[in-house]
Design a protein around this motif. Sequence first.
Motif, short mmCIF file in Angstrom:
data_model
loop_
_atom_site.label_atom_id
_atom_site.label_comp_id
_atom_site.label_asym_id
_atom_site.label_seq_id
_atom_site.Cartn_x
_atom_site.Cartn_y
_atom_site.Cartn_z
N LEU A 5 6.21 -25.38 -5.55
CA LEU A 5 5.72 -24.28 -5.40
C LEU A 5 5.00 -23.96 -6.69
O LEU A 5 5.78 -23.48 -7.53
N PRO A 6 4.20 -23.34 -7.26
CA PRO A 6 3.68 -22.92 -8.88
C PRO A 6 4.49 -21.46 -8.75
O PRO A 6 4.98 -21.02 -7.76
N PRO A 7 4.88 -21.80 -10.00
CA PRO A 7 5.63 -20.03 -10.85
C PRO A 7 5.12 -19.35 -10.68
O PRO A 7 3.34 -18.86 -10.04
N LEU A 8 5.63 -17.75 -9.57
CA LEU A 8 4.75 -16.39 -9.45
C LEU A 8 3.61 -16.37 -10.09
O LEU A 8 2.81 -15.63 -10.08
N ARG A 9 4.47 -15.99 -11.04
CA ARG A 9 2.90 -15.36 -12.64
C ARG A 9 2.18 -16.73 -12.01
O ARG A 9 0.76 -15.41 -12.06
N GLN A 10 1.95 -17.29 -12.38
CA GLN A 10 0.46 -18.46 -12.37
C GLN A 10 -0.18 -17.91 -11.11
O GLN A 10 -1.35 -17.50 -11.41
N VAL A 11 0.47 -17.91 -9.88
CA VAL A 11 0.20 -17.06 -8.34
C VAL A 11 -0.49 -15.99 -8.78
O VAL A 11 -1.84 -15.18 -8.65
N ILE A 12 0.53 -14.67 -9.46
CA ILE A 12 -0.11 -14.07 -9.88
C ILE A 12 -1.34 -13.89 -10.58
O ILE A 12 -2.77 -13.06 -10.31
N ALA A 13 -1.11 -14.52 -11.63
CA ALA A 13 -2.53 -14.78 -13.13
C ALA A 13 -3.59 -14.77 -12.52
O ALA A 13 -5.03 -14.70 -11.88
N ARG A 14 -3.29 -15.60 -11.24
CA ARG A 14 -4.66 -17.09 -10.39
C ARG A 14 -5.75 -15.61 -9.66
O ARG A 14 -6.76 -15.97 -9.39
N HIS A 15 -5.39 -15.14 -8.94
CA HIS A 15 -5.29 -14.40 -8.43
C HIS A 15 -5.46 -13.07 -8.81
O HIS A 15 -5.93 -11.56 -8.11
N GLY A 16 -5.11 -12.84 -9.72
CA GLY A 16 -6.16 -11.77 -10.46
C GLY A 16 -5.07 -10.24 -10.02
O GLY A 16 -6.03 -8.96 -9.87
N GLN A 69 12.37 -17.43 10.05
CA GLN A 69 10.25 -17.62 10.44
C GLN A 69 9.80 -15.80 10.32
O GLN A 69 10.42 -15.14 10.65
N VAL A 70 9.02 -15.71 9.24
CA VAL A 70 8.46 -14.37 8.95
C VAL A 70 7.89 -14.24 9.21
O VAL A 70 6.07 -14.60 9.38
N THR A 71 7.74 -12.24 9.56
CA THR A 71 6.39 -11.94 10.00
C THR A 71 6.03 -10.50 8.68
O THR A 71 7.19 -10.16 9.21
N ALA A 72 5.31 -11.10 7.91
CA ALA A 72 5.29 -9.88 6.99
C ALA A 72 3.89 -9.13 6.92
O ALA A 72 3.15 -9.19 7.29
N ILE A 73 3.91 -7.78 6.94
CA ILE A 73 3.00 -6.79 6.81
C ILE A 73 2.85 -6.64 5.51
O ILE A 73 3.54 -5.79 4.88
N GLU A 74 1.18 -6.46 5.25
CA GLU A 74 1.18 -6.15 3.62
C GLU A 74 -0.54 -5.48 3.58
O GLU A 74 -1.24 -6.03 4.64
N ARG A 75 -0.26 -3.64 3.50
CA ARG A 75 -1.41 -3.40 3.40
C ARG A 75 -2.05 -3.44 2.66
O ARG A 75 -3.93 -3.40 2.25
N ASP A 76 -1.87 -4.71 0.97
CA ASP A 76 -3.00 -4.62 -0.04
C ASP A 76 -3.40 -6.34 0.76
O ASP A 76 -3.04 -7.71 -0.17
N GLU A 77 -4.87 -5.83 0.69
CA GLU A 77 -5.44 -6.85 0.57
C GLU A 77 -5.85 -7.68 -0.12
O GLU A 77 -6.41 -8.97 -0.27
N ARG A 78 -6.00 -7.29 -1.60
CA ARG A 78 -5.90 -8.70 -2.69
C ARG A 78 -4.72 -9.37 -2.57
O ARG A 78 -4.98 -10.80 -3.45
N CYS A 79 -3.10 -9.08 -1.52
CA CYS A 79 -2.47 -10.28 -2.08
C CYS A 79 -2.52 -11.17 -0.39
O CYS A 79 -1.55 -11.72 -0.90
N LEU A 80 -3.60 -10.82 -0.04
CA LEU A 80 -3.81 -11.71 1.44
C LEU A 80 -4.22 -13.79 1.00
O LEU A 80 -3.25 -14.16 1.67
N PRO A 81 -4.76 -14.35 0.31
CA PRO A 81 -4.89 -15.37 -0.37
C PRO A 81 -3.70 -15.94 -0.74
O PRO A 81 -3.50 -17.24 -0.56
N ALA A 82 -3.01 -15.09 -1.54
CA ALA A 82 -1.80 -16.12 -2.41
C ALA A 82 -0.83 -15.69 -0.67
O ALA A 82 0.00 -17.40 -0.86
#
Length: 273
Positions: A5-16, A69-82
């Motif tokens: 997987l790419p480094p997390l910093r890279q993922v955060i930067a790529r998705h703004g 087996q992960v079920t994750a609840i996320e309310r921040d739509e910006r994070c959904l693509p990552a």
Amino acid sequence: MSPALPPLRQVIARHGLAASKALGQNFLLDEQLLDRIAAIPGALEGTSVLEIGPGPGGLTRALLRAGAQVTAIERDERCLPALAELAEAFPGQLVVIPGDAMKIAPASIINGPYAVVANLPYNVGTALFTGWLGGESWPPAWTSLTLMFQQEVAQRIVAAPDSSAYGRLAVLAQWRSEPRLAMKVHRSAFTPAPKVMSAVVHVIPKSMPAGVSARMLERVTEAAFGQRRKMLRQSLKGLPGALAALETLGIAPERRAETLAIDEFVAIARLLS
């Protein structure tokens, strides 16, 4: 073999992505630290895990690497693509539920027992925690809670009687579960760094004392600690039957709430139940 997987910093930067103060977010990027947190509940291979507020998916990665087996609840739509990219990298292991964890009942999204592992958003962490500990139905559907809190909150959960941190949270956490401080996490581990230190608490449910209503125990602790500097005869006088219960149990009404052991609170609640 886990996918590369790419480094997390890279993922955060790529998705703004930037941590939102309004959502109580602070991202953890140290993968070794995240793996250590994911190891606290024990072996997770094939285990159902509920994660709240995964953000860009740092802890989620660690849980998936551990075979959960992960079920994750996320309310921040910006994070959904990552998170969608993570679901692709670990086929069949991750389900992401968009929404507010305060409004979603775990039973509606997970079948059977599950462990909760989460770096909780600071602004809703305590409310979620007391929700998992509450209710008359026990043992709960969760098998363990592994939760990141501000260190001050973590210390209140594990506090012993006669200490400054001891209060309602300690009683509600300890009367039918066993919490322990599993790990302290320095503020510098987060992006952005919060003003306070953090800590991970691990909680395992134990059997519920017989003849006690959880709601009654909540009422007793609410009254007793609502005016914690006052003697019990003053703080509990508004709760019908409470002063008589103290007399029956031989608990001196001149004592203050922080001097009572968990068992004493349970005994008062049992008489009033």
